[in-house]
Design an enzyme around this catalytic site. Structure first.
Site, short mmCIF file in Angstrom:
data_model
loop_
_atom_site.label_atom_id
_atom_site.label_comp_id
_atom_site.label_asym_id
_atom_site.label_seq_id
_atom_site.Cartn_x
_atom_site.Cartn_y
_atom_site.Cartn_z
N SER A 1 12.09 77.29 30.75
CA SER A 1 11.76 76.96 29.35
C SER A 1 10.26 76.99 29.10
O SER A 1 9.50 76.31 29.79
CB SER A 1 12.21 75.54 29.00
OG SER A 1 13.57 75.41 29.08
N HIS B 1 13.65 80.35 25.37
CA HIS B 1 14.21 81.30 26.34
C HIS B 1 14.44 82.63 25.63
O HIS B 1 15.18 82.70 24.66
CB HIS B 1 15.54 80.81 26.88
CG HIS B 1 15.44 79.65 27.82
ND1 HIS B 1 15.27 79.79 29.16
CD2 HIS B 1 15.48 78.33 27.59
CE1 HIS B 1 15.21 78.61 29.73
NE2 HIS B 1 15.34 77.69 28.80
N HIS C 1 22.44 77.84 31.21
CA HIS C 1 22.46 76.46 31.70
C HIS C 1 23.90 75.96 31.72
O HIS C 1 24.70 76.30 30.84
CB HIS C 1 21.65 75.54 30.79
CG HIS C 1 20.19 75.87 30.74
ND1 HIS C 1 19.67 76.80 29.88
CD2 HIS C 1 19.15 75.40 31.46
CE1 HIS C 1 18.37 76.89 30.06
NE2 HIS C 1 18.02 76.05 31.02
N TYR D 1 24.86 73.16 30.77
CA TYR D 1 25.17 72.40 29.56
C TYR D 1 25.54 73.28 28.38
O TYR D 1 26.05 72.80 27.36
CB TYR D 1 24.01 71.46 29.18
CG TYR D 1 22.69 72.13 28.88
CD1 TYR D 1 22.48 72.85 27.72
CD2 TYR D 1 21.63 72.02 29.78
CE1 TYR D 1 21.26 73.45 27.45
CE2 TYR D 1 20.41 72.60 29.52
CZ TYR D 1 20.23 73.32 28.35
OH TYR D 1 19.02 73.91 28.10
N GLU D 2 25.29 74.60 28.48
CA GLU D 2 25.64 75.48 27.37
C GLU D 2 27.11 75.86 27.38
O GLU D 2 27.69 76.11 26.33
CB GLU D 2 24.80 76.76 27.44
CG GLU D 2 23.33 76.53 27.15
CD GLU D 2 22.51 77.77 27.44
OE1 GLU D 2 22.29 78.57 26.52
OE2 GLU D 2 22.08 77.93 28.60
N ALA E 1 11.09 73.87 33.85
CA ALA E 1 10.34 72.74 33.29
C ALA E 1 11.10 71.49 33.72
O ALA E 1 12.32 71.47 33.71
CB ALA E 1 10.30 72.85 31.78
N MET F 1 17.50 70.22 34.35
CA MET F 1 18.87 70.63 33.97
C MET F 1 19.19 72.05 34.42
O MET F 1 20.06 72.69 33.83
CB MET F 1 19.01 70.52 32.45
CG MET F 1 18.64 69.16 31.87
SD MET F 1 18.78 69.17 30.07
CE MET F 1 17.94 67.64 29.65
N SER F 2 18.52 72.56 35.43
CA SER F 2 18.75 73.96 35.80
C SER F 2 18.52 74.16 37.30
O SER F 2 18.53 73.21 38.08
CB SER F 2 17.79 74.87 35.01
OG SER F 2 16.45 74.68 35.44
N ASN G 1 6.63 66.29 31.39
CA ASN G 1 6.65 64.90 30.89
C ASN G 1 6.94 63.96 32.05
O ASN G 1 7.51 64.35 33.06
CB ASN G 1 7.74 64.73 29.83
CG ASN G 1 9.13 65.13 30.33
OD1 ASN G 1 9.45 66.33 30.40
ND2 ASN G 1 9.92 64.15 30.70
N HIS H 1 13.13 68.15 23.44
CA HIS H 1 13.02 69.54 23.88
C HIS H 1 11.71 70.17 23.39
O HIS H 1 11.10 70.98 24.08
CB HIS H 1 14.22 70.34 23.38
CG HIS H 1 14.19 71.78 23.80
ND1 HIS H 1 14.22 72.16 25.13
CD2 HIS H 1 14.09 72.92 23.08
CE1 HIS H 1 14.15 73.49 25.20
NE2 HIS H 1 14.07 73.97 23.97
N1 HPA Z 1 14.68 65.55 32.15
C1 HPA Z 1 15.48 66.60 32.30
N2 HPA Z 1 15.08 67.85 32.10
C2 HPA Z 1 13.81 68.04 31.74
C3 HPA Z 1 12.92 66.97 31.56
C4 HPA Z 1 13.38 65.65 31.78
O1 HPA Z 1 12.65 64.65 31.66
N3 HPA Z 1 11.73 67.51 31.20
C5 HPA Z 1 11.91 68.85 31.16
N4 HPA Z 1 13.15 69.18 31.50
#
Ligand code: HPA
Length: 265
Positions: A26, A56, A78, A80-81, A108, A203-204, A227, A239
């Protein structure tokens, strides 16, 4: 079958035989410069993911970095998709069919460690699969029992450390924990992740590592920290933040990957 057809299509459009493939996470899409670039939209390739997440692009690009032929994938499927963990299977099979020997995965991620702030680049040395998902569920044959003890290639990790040192670039290291998403984690989940040994959460990537090892590709993976994870600052996660903060660490990761390729040999 799709992989062989895709490989033939790619070979017809680009003369580069990729030695390695790089999956850009991402917001990391703009980070790598590719010489003699040819772009193929995922839509032209059977079984490639449909680009769904903003940040993406959904393109396979071929070209060279520091003279080394590479394939760059901007956009991934992903879990989740679709609720399926094998969404990158045909894409990775296609790269294998094209002759790639290694897969560089990037993502990310949120940091679980206060000393690894946004903008950090983390070499993933191991992972924890917190989901009940696996891209090889339903696979038959003994090859499905993939060894994961050395999933993250020690020799490639060593080269990444050397590349970082030669650039005087700080490279964190740690364990990536895969959460299914798409909701972000709760503060309690992040405390649990820390206790369980995670350094970063996302998440990937984990399903791709499993698939790549199944296919016999060497793996190296990096997180760009966007973050501090849930509950660590009091701020809500989004996001947009992930996407907007990714280029900061992404630019440093691109320099690192370029140096890695200069030394690819
Ligand atoms: N959690 C999950 N996925 C992420 C995060 C997070 O804090 N930051 C970027 N992708």
């Amino acid at each position: 079958m799709s992989a062989l057809i895709n490989a033939a299509l790619v070979e017809a459009r680009s003369r580069h035989v990729p030695r390695l493939a790089i999956v850009l996470g991402s917001g990391l899409g703009g980070a790598m410069d590719l010489n003699d670039r040819v772009e193929i939209p995922y839509g032209d390739l059977a079984g490639f993911p449909e680009p769904g997440v903003s940040g993406h692009a959904g393109t396979l690009a071929l070209g060279t970095v520091a003279g080394v032929p590479v394939a760059l994938l901007s956009g991934r499927s992903h879990y989740y998709e679709t609720g399926r963990a094998d969404g990158m299977r045909v894409a990775l099979e296609t790269l294998k069919a094209l002759g790639a020997e290694a897969l560089v995965l990037t993502n990310a991620a949120g940091s679980v460690r206060a000393d690894m702030p946004s903008g950090s680049v983390m070499l993933i040395t191991d992972h924890i699969n917190l989901t009940a998902a696996n891209p090889l569920l339903g696979e038959t044959g003994d090859d499905r029992f993939v060894g994961m003890t050395r999933a993250y290639d020690a020799e490639l990790c060593g080269r990444a450390r050397n590349a970082a040192e030669s650039l005087d670039l700080a490279l964190a290291e740690g364990v990536y924990m895969w959460f299914s998403g798409p909701a972000f984690e709760t503060p309690a989940e992040i405390r649990a992740a820390r206790v369980l040994g995670a350094d970063a959460v996302g998440m990937s990537t984990v399903p791709e590592v499993i698939l790549a090892r199944f296919l016999g590709l060497r793996v190296i993976a990096f997180s760009v920290i966007t973050n501090l994870a849930a509950g660590m600052t009091g701020a809500e996660l989004s996001h947009e933040e992930t996407r907007d903060r990714a280029p900061e660490g992404g630019e440093r990761l691109a320099r690192l990957l370029t140096r890695l390729l200069e030394d690819w040999g």
